[in-house]
Scaffold this active site. Structure first.
Site, short mmCIF file in Angstrom:
data_model
loop_
_atom_site.label_atom_id
_atom_site.label_comp_id
_atom_site.label_asym_id
_atom_site.label_seq_id
_atom_site.Cartn_x
_atom_site.Cartn_y
_atom_site.Cartn_z
N ASN A 14 -4.00 -10.08 7.94
CA ASN A 14 -3.36 -8.90 8.46
C ASN A 14 -4.85 -8.06 9.24
O ASN A 14 -4.75 -6.97 9.19
CB ASN A 14 -2.76 -8.02 7.37
CG ASN A 14 -1.60 -8.39 6.93
OD1 ASN A 14 -0.97 -9.46 7.36
ND2 ASN A 14 -1.00 -7.77 5.86
N GLY B 61 8.58 -7.65 -0.20
CA GLY B 61 7.80 -6.55 -0.14
C GLY B 61 8.66 -5.47 -0.03
O GLY B 61 8.98 -4.79 -1.31
N ARG B 62 9.16 -4.66 0.93
CA ARG B 62 9.63 -3.53 0.76
C ARG B 62 11.06 -3.34 -0.03
O ARG B 62 11.36 -2.39 -0.61
CB ARG B 62 10.02 -2.86 2.44
CG ARG B 62 8.68 -2.56 2.98
CD ARG B 62 8.86 -1.96 4.43
NE ARG B 62 7.70 -1.58 4.89
CZ ARG B 62 7.50 -0.46 5.93
NH1 ARG B 62 8.53 -0.26 6.71
NH2 ARG B 62 6.43 -0.11 6.22
N ASN C 152 -3.19 -5.06 13.38
CA ASN C 152 -4.61 -4.63 13.24
C ASN C 152 -5.29 -5.32 14.32
O ASN C 152 -6.34 -5.55 14.09
CB ASN C 152 -5.33 -4.74 11.98
CG ASN C 152 -4.70 -3.81 10.86
OD1 ASN C 152 -4.15 -2.56 11.14
ND2 ASN C 152 -4.27 -4.33 9.61
N HIS D 96 -7.32 -11.06 -0.30
CA HIS D 96 -6.74 -10.69 0.98
C HIS D 96 -7.38 -11.08 2.29
O HIS D 96 -8.24 -10.74 2.70
CB HIS D 96 -6.52 -9.11 0.89
CG HIS D 96 -5.62 -8.63 1.95
ND1 HIS D 96 -5.13 -9.33 2.90
CD2 HIS D 96 -4.93 -7.46 2.06
CE1 HIS D 96 -3.99 -8.67 3.59
NE2 HIS D 96 -4.34 -7.43 3.30
N GLN E 109 -4.74 -7.47 -5.79
CA GLN E 109 -5.20 -8.09 -4.39
C GLN E 109 -6.55 -7.66 -4.10
O GLN E 109 -6.76 -6.19 -4.10
CB GLN E 109 -4.03 -7.67 -3.45
CG GLN E 109 -4.65 -8.53 -2.06
CD GLN E 109 -3.42 -8.00 -0.85
OE1 GLN E 109 -3.38 -6.89 -0.63
NE2 GLN E 109 -2.82 -8.98 -0.49
N ARG F 68 -4.03 -14.61 0.43
CA ARG F 68 -2.94 -14.47 1.36
C ARG F 68 -3.50 -14.61 2.57
O ARG F 68 -4.56 -14.03 3.07
CB ARG F 68 -2.85 -12.77 0.99
CG ARG F 68 -1.25 -12.44 1.98
CD ARG F 68 -0.93 -11.08 1.65
NE ARG F 68 0.36 -10.81 1.63
CZ ARG F 68 0.84 -9.76 2.02
NH1 ARG F 68 0.29 -8.66 2.08
NH2 ARG F 68 2.48 -9.51 1.93
N THR G 261 0.89 -1.20 0.09
CA THR G 261 -0.06 0.06 -0.19
C THR G 261 0.84 1.47 -0.12
O THR G 261 1.84 1.24 0.81
CB THR G 261 -0.91 -0.06 1.09
OG1 THR G 261 -1.83 -1.07 1.10
CG2 THR G 261 -1.91 1.31 1.45
#
Length: 382
Positions: free
Chosen positions: A193, A339-340, A250, A190, A105, A242, A29
């Site tokens: 998370n 990811g990052r 969260n 999704h 996603q 996922r 995101t």
């Protein structure tokens, strides 16, 4: 698979796609879609990471709400209006022109939202009216007209009525069809998370007493219905999912994650999915994080899926480098999602293959803004 212990850089067939290697770009995101509509800058961003040798073999585009109530963060793109579908088409065309594959996603945040982001300022929806101990990202306009983003506590949700749940399922089904119309090669649901589908799975957020609460089977009912609808709409070979069995993000929690998620993967096995995407440990945090009395057994989870006839690729995620990725493949994984590292290294696969240094990540530009920290990260020298 091409060998018993495949290399990270060997090709693999996953569902409907022949992928050139096993390095996947995880969904990220970035809050760069004002008005919830994808922008030309997003097309540049994804195309930069789509080179079939140097970039991702498969891009999982950022989490994208399936309906207006599914939004929970400012400036995230949707997939529920004709304008959004048309704008996404420019993104997928750019990725395909670069030689890449991209899936979308599908997202519903559930209770991880704020009234300012909901239609008519209504409360967010959730399995039960339990406020999460979590924050979300909103953008406010200052007196001088500047848009400034900040993190705020999420709002108290209301519980979804039983008669509203078929509409949730339909929103996912239609979003999958919209994604294909927009040119995506497939979708990832999704269910991780601490967002809506995950909220239904976990006792900490689901205290319903109807057919969607209580037992594991009941708590997994909405996910089952969504996955059946999505695979029925576009084919299981173009659908991934996922999951994040033990992450606390969260305010997600359940005291018995092992039987819960083993049930979930056995439930998914007959659907002929392209892949199962598993976040190990705490999302973006310790890989050895655990909930419940015992450490989570990821190998047992994969066995439960395979023993139930699941044929989809097994994708692992969270804090991987090349050495850990190769070990995961030796231990039975098929794909590794990064990811990052893909944010700051559009040519991450080349850097991993050749042992090149990685660009540092600019954390201050992760959310919101424009090209800075988004499309201006340099490629490695030839």
């Amino acid at each position: 698979m091409s060998s018993k212990h495949p290399s990270l850089f060997e090709p693999v067939t996953v569902g409907a796609w022949a992928l050139p290697h096993r390095v996947v770009m995880a969904p990220l995101t970035r809050n760069r879609a004002p008005g919830q509509v994808p922008t030309p800058l997003m097309a540049t961003y994804y195309a930069q990471r789509a080179h079939p040798r140097d970039g991702a073999s498969l891009i999982i585009a950022e989490a994208t709400p399936v309906c207006p109530e599914g939004h929970g963060y400012a400036d995230t793109p949707g997939i529920h209006t004709p304008e959004q579908v048309q704008a996404w088409r420019a993104v997928t065309d750019a990725v395909h022109a670069a030689g890449g594959h991209i899936v979308l996603q599908l997202w519903h945040v559930g209770r991880i939202s704020h009234v300012s982001l909901q239609p008519g300022g209504q409360p967010p929806v959730a399995p039960s009216a339990i406020r999460a101990q979590a924050k979300t990202y909103v953008i406010e306009t200052t007196a001088d007209g500047r848009r400034v983003g900040r993190f705020v506590d999420v709002s108290e949700p209301r519980a979804l009525r039983l008669d509203e749940l078929p509409g949730i399922v339909e929103a996912y089904r239609q979003a999958a069809l919209n994604a294909r119309t927009a040119g995506f090669d497939g979708v990832e649901v999704h269910a991780a998370n601490g967002y809506l589908l995950d909220q239904f799975l976990r006792r900490g957020s689901n205290q319903r007493t109807d057919a969607y609460g209580g037992s594991i089977e009941n708590r997994a009912r909405l996910l089952r219905e969504v996955m059946q609808a999505v695979t029925g709409a576009i084919g299981g070979e173009r659908v991934g999912i996922r999951l994040s069995p033990v992450t606390p993000v969260n305010d997600a929690h359940d005291d018995e994650p092992q039987p819960l998620f083993e049930y979930v993967v056995r439930m998914l096995a007959p659907l002929g999915l392209a892949y199962v995407h598993l976040i190990e440990g705490q999302t973006g945090g310790p890989r050895d994080y655990q909930q419940g009395a015992q450490p989570f057994d990821y190998a047992a989870l994969r066995r439960a899926y395979r023993d139930a006839g699941g044929t989809g690729a097994w994708m692992v995620n969270n804090g991987y480098d090349r050495a850990l990725a190769e070990q995961a493949l030796a231990n039975g994984a098929d794909l590794v999602a990064f990811g990052r590292p893909f944010i700051s290294n559009p040519d991450l696969t080349r850097r991993l293959r050749e042992g090149l240094p990685l660009n540092p990540l600019q954390r201050e530009t992760l959310y919101g803004g424009g090209a800075e920290g988004y499309t201006d990260y340099p490629f490695a020298a030839p």
